[in-house]
Design a protein around this motif. Structure first.
Motif, PDB file in Angstrom:
ATOM      1  N   ALA A  67      20.767  78.887   2.000  1.00 59.12           N
ATOM      2  CA  ALA A  67      21.747  78.723   2.119  1.00 59.12           C
ATOM      3  C   ALA A  67      21.468  77.545   2.963  1.00 59.12           C
ATOM      4  CB  ALA A  67      22.733  79.621   1.932  1.00 59.12           C
ATOM      5  N   ASP A  68      22.764  76.627   3.083  1.00 55.44           N
ATOM      6  CA  ASP A  68      21.783  75.530   3.945  1.00 55.44           C
ATOM      7  C   ASP A  68      22.966  76.701   5.318  1.00 55.44           C
ATOM      8  OD1 ASP A  68      21.428  73.733   3.080  1.00 55.44           O
ATOM      9  OD2 ASP A  68      23.595  72.691   2.367  1.00 55.44           O
ATOM     10  N   TYR A 397      41.435  87.943  -6.927  1.00 56.43           N
ATOM     11  CA  TYR A 397      40.202  88.747  -7.965  1.00 56.43           C
ATOM     12  C   TYR A 397      39.114  88.135  -8.064  1.00 56.43           C
ATOM     13  CZ  TYR A 397      44.473  91.465  -8.522  1.00 56.43           C
ATOM     14  OH  TYR A 397      45.239  92.985  -7.857  1.00 56.43           O
ATOM     15  N   ASN A 398      38.203  87.448  -7.214  1.00 58.40           N
ATOM     16  CA  ASN A 398      37.465  86.684  -7.750  1.00 58.40           C
ATOM     17  C   ASN A 398      36.460  86.441  -5.821  1.00 58.40           C
ATOM     18  OD1 ASN A 398      37.934  83.718  -7.486  1.00 58.40           O
ATOM     19  ND2 ASN A 398      38.914  83.795  -8.681  1.00 58.40           N
ATOM     20  N   LEU A 399      35.412  85.569  -6.385  1.00 56.05           N
ATOM     21  CA  LEU A 399      34.786  86.116  -5.364  1.00 56.05           C
ATOM     22  C   LEU A 399      35.549  84.714  -4.215  1.00 56.05           C
ATOM     23  CD1 LEU A 399      33.047  86.159  -3.016  1.00 56.05           C
ATOM     24  CD2 LEU A 399      30.848  85.695  -4.549  1.00 56.05           C
ATOM     25  N   VAL A 427      25.815  80.905   2.247  1.00 58.40           N
ATOM     26  CA  VAL A 427      25.944  81.773   1.604  1.00 58.40           C
ATOM     27  C   VAL A 427      26.045  82.130   0.325  1.00 58.40           C
ATOM     28  CG1 VAL A 427      24.414  84.124   1.621  1.00 58.40           C
ATOM     29  CG2 VAL A 427      24.019  82.768   3.613  1.00 58.40           C
ATOM     30  N   LYS A 428      27.174  83.105   0.739  1.00 58.81           N
ATOM     31  CA  LYS A 428      28.217  83.127  -0.405  1.00 58.81           C
ATOM     32  C   LYS A 428      28.940  81.764  -1.153  1.00 58.81           C
ATOM     33  CE  LYS A 428      27.679  87.431   0.523  1.00 58.81           C
ATOM     34  NZ  LYS A 428      26.903  87.933  -0.570  1.00 58.81           N
ATOM     35  N   ARG A 429      28.662  80.884  -1.352  1.00 59.72           N
ATOM     36  CA  ARG A 429      29.017  79.850  -2.017  1.00 59.72           C
ATOM     37  C   ARG A 429      28.029  79.070  -2.915  1.00 59.72           C
ATOM     38  NH1 ARG A 429      35.016  78.894  -1.991  1.00 59.72           N
ATOM     39  NH2 ARG A 429      35.788  78.989   0.159  1.00 59.72           N
ATOM     40  N   ASN A 430      27.102  79.524  -2.044  1.00 58.56           N
ATOM     41  CA  ASN A 430      25.617  79.561  -2.999  1.00 58.56           C
ATOM     42  C   ASN A 430      25.461  80.150  -3.843  1.00 58.56           C
ATOM     43  OD1 ASN A 430      22.645  79.845  -3.717  1.00 58.56           O
ATOM     44  ND2 ASN A 430      22.080  78.452  -2.056  1.00 58.56           N
ATOM     45  N   PHE A 435      25.677  81.545  -9.404  1.00 62.11           N
ATOM     46  CA  PHE A 435      26.386  83.052 -10.697  1.00 62.11           C
ATOM     47  C   PHE A 435      27.120  81.587 -11.948  1.00 62.11           C
ATOM     48  CE2 PHE A 435      30.282  84.757 -12.309  1.00 62.11           C
ATOM     49  CZ  PHE A 435      29.685  86.276 -13.526  1.00 62.11           C
ATOM     50  N   LEU A 436      28.235  80.974 -11.710  1.00 61.84           N
ATOM     51  CA  LEU A 436      28.363  80.143 -12.358  1.00 61.84           C
ATOM     52  C   LEU A 436      27.566  78.929 -13.271  1.00 61.84           C
ATOM     53  CD1 LEU A 436      31.588  79.246 -10.480  1.00 61.84           C
ATOM     54  CD2 LEU A 436      31.584  80.804 -12.084  1.00 61.84           C
ATOM     55  N   GLN A 437      26.715  78.901 -12.852  1.00 60.77           N
ATOM     56  CA  GLN A 437      25.415  78.143 -13.671  1.00 60.77           C
ATOM     57  C   GLN A 437      24.739  79.043 -15.272  1.00 60.77           C
ATOM     58  OE1 GLN A 437      23.681  75.442 -11.875  1.00 60.77           O
ATOM     59  NE2 GLN A 437      24.070  76.121  -9.622  1.00 60.77           N
TER      60      GLN A 437
END
Length: 451
Positions: A67-68, A397-399, A427-430, A435-437
């Protein structure tokens, strides 16, 4: 005995006995709670004065990507690792005589690295201490033993028991159910004893192959260290018997998830008295303020208590996991439960954290909510005396939504530290973007030919 071995706790010295130490593992928990570090010959460890790791280990995602850093150019400066010899313990599953030592992370000026999870927890504990309070916690660890799973595309299955049948579900507190994988339990006890770790109890939980391990109450940093060590030793014990141990929040569809319930109390540092109870044994305003702080700030804390996309599969109605911020006395349907106890042991149990959380960050986040409640002096909602397993808008209910709430709660971020929260968010946005991909089997099954 050399200088450094004289600093070891009794259990580590007993483990060594008259044997020569072959290797020392210098370990530190990253954002996910994974043990990072380096191993070296014991002779080198005894002579070396400085230990280094790049600070980028705290920017690595669970998938191994980077992550950046929102605060610095990505130059990967070295941190100084400082051994905490009070944590030194055996690695009893190794073939040679090996010790593990948890290290603290400092920058090159000797300041605590603000995004090291152990430092984050210590920061929160120090805020309590500055007010004359000592926080006390007791975590409960739930996990699954599963059959080996070498293909991520295949569903997780329960382990094969000694009867030749797979472990059965809906056998909570069954002694015969836990005997099915008794050899794994025996190794867990043996490893824990060699490491000087105390187990308060082990029981069969409601899921197939699901176990709960309880730890005695104590200092938050020490208990987080123990959970960190237990996760590793439990995995090693399982591998000895041809199965996996997993701390995923929801590894098996249709089974309950795994939580890390955290019991909290706070004592007066001078008197040693529980500030949740008055002289007559009744509940104090501080007790109610602590609960109110959890109700008001846990929505922001969920991003740390449920840190992965899988974590939110545990938050479903009627599946033994709380989906609310209600509180109640001896009410297991509420997210915040007050167990039956005497005045000296009055405490609040936070039932929201998943077992997949980093123990340092999960305990830090939970304590931060209570600390803010004590400082803000607000009262909680009325006690819930009915079944609270109902749909609720209390928690995300979701990250993605959880990270948004973390960004919105400036008071909560201030307790954990803005620098840490910025790194954690990055880190978590990365991870969420990755996951969304991914296209899931459910999407291929139901959408490929039907839409």
């Amino acid at each position: 005995m050399s200088d450094w071995t004289s600093k070891l706790p009794e259990a580590a010295r007993t483990y060594i006995a008259s044997r020569r130490v072959d290797e020392v593992e210098c370990v530190i928990g990253d954002i996910a709670g994974v043990a990072r570090g380096k191993a070296m010959p014991a002779a080198k460890f005894g002579k070396q004065t400085s230990y280094f790791l790049p600070n980028s280990i705290f920017l690595q995602t669970i998938t191994g990507e980077w992550a950046d850093n929102p605060f610095d150019a990505f130059t990967e400066p070295d941190m100084i690792l400082v051994p905490d010899f009070s944590t030194a313990t055996a690695a009893p599953w190794t073939a040679d005589v090996t010790l593990q030592v948890i290290h603290d992370a400092e920058d090159q000026q000797g300041n605590p690295v603000p995004f090291s999870p152990r430092n984050v927890l210590r920061r929160v504990v120090d805020l309590f201490k500055a007010q004359g309070w000592t926080p006390v916690v007791a975590p409960e660890m739930e996990f699954f033993l599963t059959a080996r799973n070498i293909d991520p595309n295949m569903p997780i299955e329960p382990p094969m028991g000694r009867t030749g049948r797979r472990a059965a579900a809906k056998q909570a507190y069954s002694m015969s159910a836990i005997d099915e994988y008794g050899k794994v339990i025996d190794d867990i006890y043996d490893f824990a004893e060699a490491q000087g770790l105390e187990i308060d109890g082990i029981l069969q939980e409601g899921g197939a192959g699901q176990i709960e391990l309880n730890l005695a109450h104590g200092d938050p940093v020490r208990l987080a260290d123990e959970v960190f060590f237990f996760k590793r030793l439990i995995r090693e014990a399982a591998l000895r018997h041809d199965c996996f141990a997993t701390f995923m929040a929801k590894p098996i569809a249709g089974e309950p998830g795994s939580a890390m319930h955290i019991h909290h109390s706070v004592v007066d540092s001078k008197t040693g008295k529980n500030i949740f109870s008055d002289k007559k044994g009744g509940e104090t305003e501080a007790f109610l303020h602590f609960i109110a702080g959890m109700q008001n700030h846990l929505p922001a804390a969920i991003a740390l208590l449920a840190p992965y996309v899988n974590s939110y599969r545990r938050y479903v109605p009627d599946f033994a996991a709380p989906i609310n911020l209600e509180w109640g006395r001896d009410n297991r349907t509420t997210g915040l439960r007050v167990p039956i106890s005497g005045p000296e042991a009055r405490r609040v149990e936070n039932r929201l954290p998943g077992m997949d959380c980093n123990p340092y960050l999960g305990i830090a986040a939970s304590l931060a909510c209570g600390y803010l409640g004590l400082m803000e002096g607000k009262l909680p909602r009325a006690e819930c005396t009915v079944n609270a397993y109902i749909d609720s808008d209390d928690i995300p209910y979701n990250l993605g939504d959880a990270l948004d709430l973390l960004e919105e709660d400036s008071a909560f971020r201030g307790v954990l530290g803005e620098t840490f929260c910025g790194v954690y968010n990055s880190v978590k946005r990365n991870e969420y973007k990755e996951f969304l991909q991914v296209i899931s089997p459910w999407e291929r099954q139901h959408l490929l030919l039907n839409v």
